[in-house]
Design an enzyme around this catalytic site. Structure first.
Site, short mmCIF file in Angstrom:
data_model
loop_
_atom_site.label_atom_id
_atom_site.label_comp_id
_atom_site.label_asym_id
_atom_site.label_seq_id
_atom_site.Cartn_x
_atom_site.Cartn_y
_atom_site.Cartn_z
N GLU A 169 0.79 -1.24 0.00
CA GLU A 169 0.00 0.00 0.00
C GLU A 169 0.83 1.29 0.00
O GLU A 169 0.53 2.22 0.75
CB GLU A 169 -0.97 -0.01 1.20
CG GLU A 169 -1.90 -1.22 1.18
CD GLU A 169 -2.80 -1.33 2.42
OE1 GLU A 169 -2.85 -0.39 3.22
OE2 GLU A 169 -3.45 -2.38 2.57
N GLU A 227 -6.16 -10.74 -0.84
CA GLU A 227 -6.95 -10.49 0.37
C GLU A 227 -8.44 -10.41 0.04
O GLU A 227 -9.14 -9.47 0.41
CB GLU A 227 -6.50 -9.17 1.04
CG GLU A 227 -5.02 -9.12 1.34
CD GLU A 227 -4.58 -7.84 2.05
OE1 GLU A 227 -5.43 -7.08 2.54
OE2 GLU A 227 -3.36 -7.62 2.13
O1 9MR Z 1 -7.28 -7.76 8.88
C1 9MR Z 1 -6.35 -6.92 9.50
C2 9MR Z 1 -6.92 -6.35 10.79
O2 9MR Z 1 -7.08 -7.38 11.75
C3 9MR Z 1 -6.01 -5.25 11.32
O3 9MR Z 1 -6.64 -4.64 12.43
C4 9MR Z 1 -5.73 -4.24 10.24
C5 9MR Z 1 -4.81 -3.15 10.76
O4 9MR Z 1 -4.52 -2.21 9.79
O5 9MR Z 1 -5.14 -4.87 9.13
C6 9MR Z 1 -6.01 -5.80 8.53
O6 9MR Z 1 -5.43 -6.36 7.38
C7 9MR Z 1 -5.13 -5.45 6.33
C8 9MR Z 1 -3.91 -5.98 5.59
O7 9MR Z 1 -2.86 -6.18 6.49
C9 9MR Z 1 -3.49 -5.03 4.48
N1 9MR Z 1 -4.58 -4.74 3.57
C10 9MR Z 1 -5.83 -4.34 4.21
C11 9MR Z 1 -6.24 -5.35 5.27
C12 9MR Z 1 -7.60 -4.99 5.85
O8 9MR Z 1 -7.54 -3.77 6.49
#
Ligand code: 9MR
Length: 363
Positions: free
Chosen positions: A158, A264
């Site tokens: 990102e 994802e």
């Molecule tokens: O699913 C993840 C969630 O449990 C966390 O709180 C969050 C923190 O930013 O990150 C989520 O996973 C993310 C992933 O690492 C990167 N792409 C977006 C995902 C959803 O937010």
């Protein structure tokens, strides 16, 4: 007749005729049905890995896993040079026991990275040299720890805006500047030359974002190929993206010579919102008062997953893996009914629809 004719006949005789025959035996699970197309993965938090009942479901259906949070910078190196591998190691061990491959997520991201990385001894902005030294230590230690166990890594996550420019608000950008992506991938290549290195991002069906990213990747790879693949996260919803947008995005990854990972996937079932990857945002194109009620979300979700997987299967030549971002609706970062199992871990019609589709699709 020339030898060319006989050569073609011989080749045809010895080539297995998979192209026009469908799979004779119908596979019962997603991981069996997916063989010959791409890997099917699931993101698991540690609490699911530790839960025997839940991890059994994961191992039954999927042949690829990724830590939902446990391999992020703040999880692996909360304090400088103090590495905490326990939870990540548990996922790797679980995967090895069940014949699943492991994906690493993620080395460089603006979120879930501790503050100390960017601070000097006085709490001010650390110099570029210092941040680079810390990044090198992190990448070296983590990738060497998992060498041979983790095949693919999201090296940078990102780093671009929706307009397709580098995200200048990121602390990584502030510390490392425009070279940030090149620096990270170079360090990763050195740390584990055998790993497949991926750039991962959301909203990739949006043209300006994806095209800006692919252009930047091509530019970096011109000198030396250090970015092997691209991850399209796939935090999508019932309407967005369109099938044409998905196909176009896949075509552009193929043209760029990048391995493609749908990394994802989940489908936001709240139709008045759009999932931007940063969370739920109002979708300006939809007036909630005009929406017809959905009587059976399971059916709507099934059809949406099916149409999306139809495209993935058509493009299996370039797609290496499709990973869903969570096992079930009780373990999802979004509310609603985005995943293939419901809150009580009952399989949804969407799961069976994908399996059926794979079973009937010629390999
Ligand atoms: O699913 C993840 C969630 O449990 C966390 O709180 C969050 C923190 O930013 O990150 C989520 O996973 C993310 C992933 O690492 C990167 N792409 C977006 C995902 C959803 O937010």
């Amino acid at each position: 007749p020339k030898p060319a004719l006989q050569a073609i006949i011989d080749l045809m005789n010895k080539t297995p005729k998979t192209a026009k025959t469908s799979n004779s035996a119908s596979a019962k699970t997603l991981r069996d049905a997916s063989k010959g197309f791409f890997e099917v993965g699931v993101a698991l938090p540690d609490r699911v890995v530790r839960d025997e009942r839940l991890n059994k479901i994961a191992a039954l259906q999927f042949n690829r896993v990724v830590c939902e949070n446990e391999m992020k910078f703040e999880s692996l190196e909360p304090q400088e040079n103090r590495f905490t591998f326990e939870r990540g190691d548990r996922l790797v061990e679980f995967a090895q026991k069940n014949g699943m491959s492991v994906h690493g997520h993620t080395l460089v991201w603006h979120a879930q990275t501790p503050r100390w990385v960017f601070q000097d001894a006085n709490g001010g902005q650390a110099s570029k040299e210092l941040v680079m030294k810390r990044l090198k230590n992190h990448i070296d230690t983590v990738m060497k720890h998992y060498k041979g166990k983790i095949k693919t890594w999201d090296v940078v996550n990102e780093a671009f805006t929706d307009q397709g420019n580098l995200r200048t608000s990121s602390p990584w950008y502030r510390a490392l500047g425009n070279d940030l992506i090149k620096i990270a991938f170079t360090l990763a290549r050195e740390a584990d030359p055998d790993a497949i290195l991926i750039y991962n991002d959301y909203s990739m069906p949006n043209d300006p974002k994806r095209q800006g990213i692919i252009k930047a990747i091509k530019e970096i790879n011109k000198e030396k190929k250090i970015i092997d693949g691209i991850g399209y996260q796939g935090h999508w919803d019932l309407n967005w993206p369109s099938l044409a947008q998905i196909q176009k995005a896949i075509d552009e990854a193929r043209e760029a010579g990048l391995k493609l990972y749908i990394s994802e996937l989940d489908i936001n079932t709240d139709r008045s919102k759009r999932n931007s990857g940063r969370g739920l945002e109002a979708n300006p194109e939809i007036d909630p008062s005009t929406l017809q009620p959905i009587t059976d979300m399971n059916v709507v979700l099934r059809d949406r997953y099916r149409e999306i997987f139809e495209i993935f299967l058509k493009n299996a030549d370039v797609i290496e893996a499709v990973t869903v971002w969570g096992l079930d609706d009780a373990h999802s970062w979004i509310r609603g009914e985005p995943l293939l199992y419901d809150r009580n871990q009952n399989p949804k019609p969407a799961l069976q629809a994908i399996i059926d589709l794979m079973n009937k699709t010629p390999k």
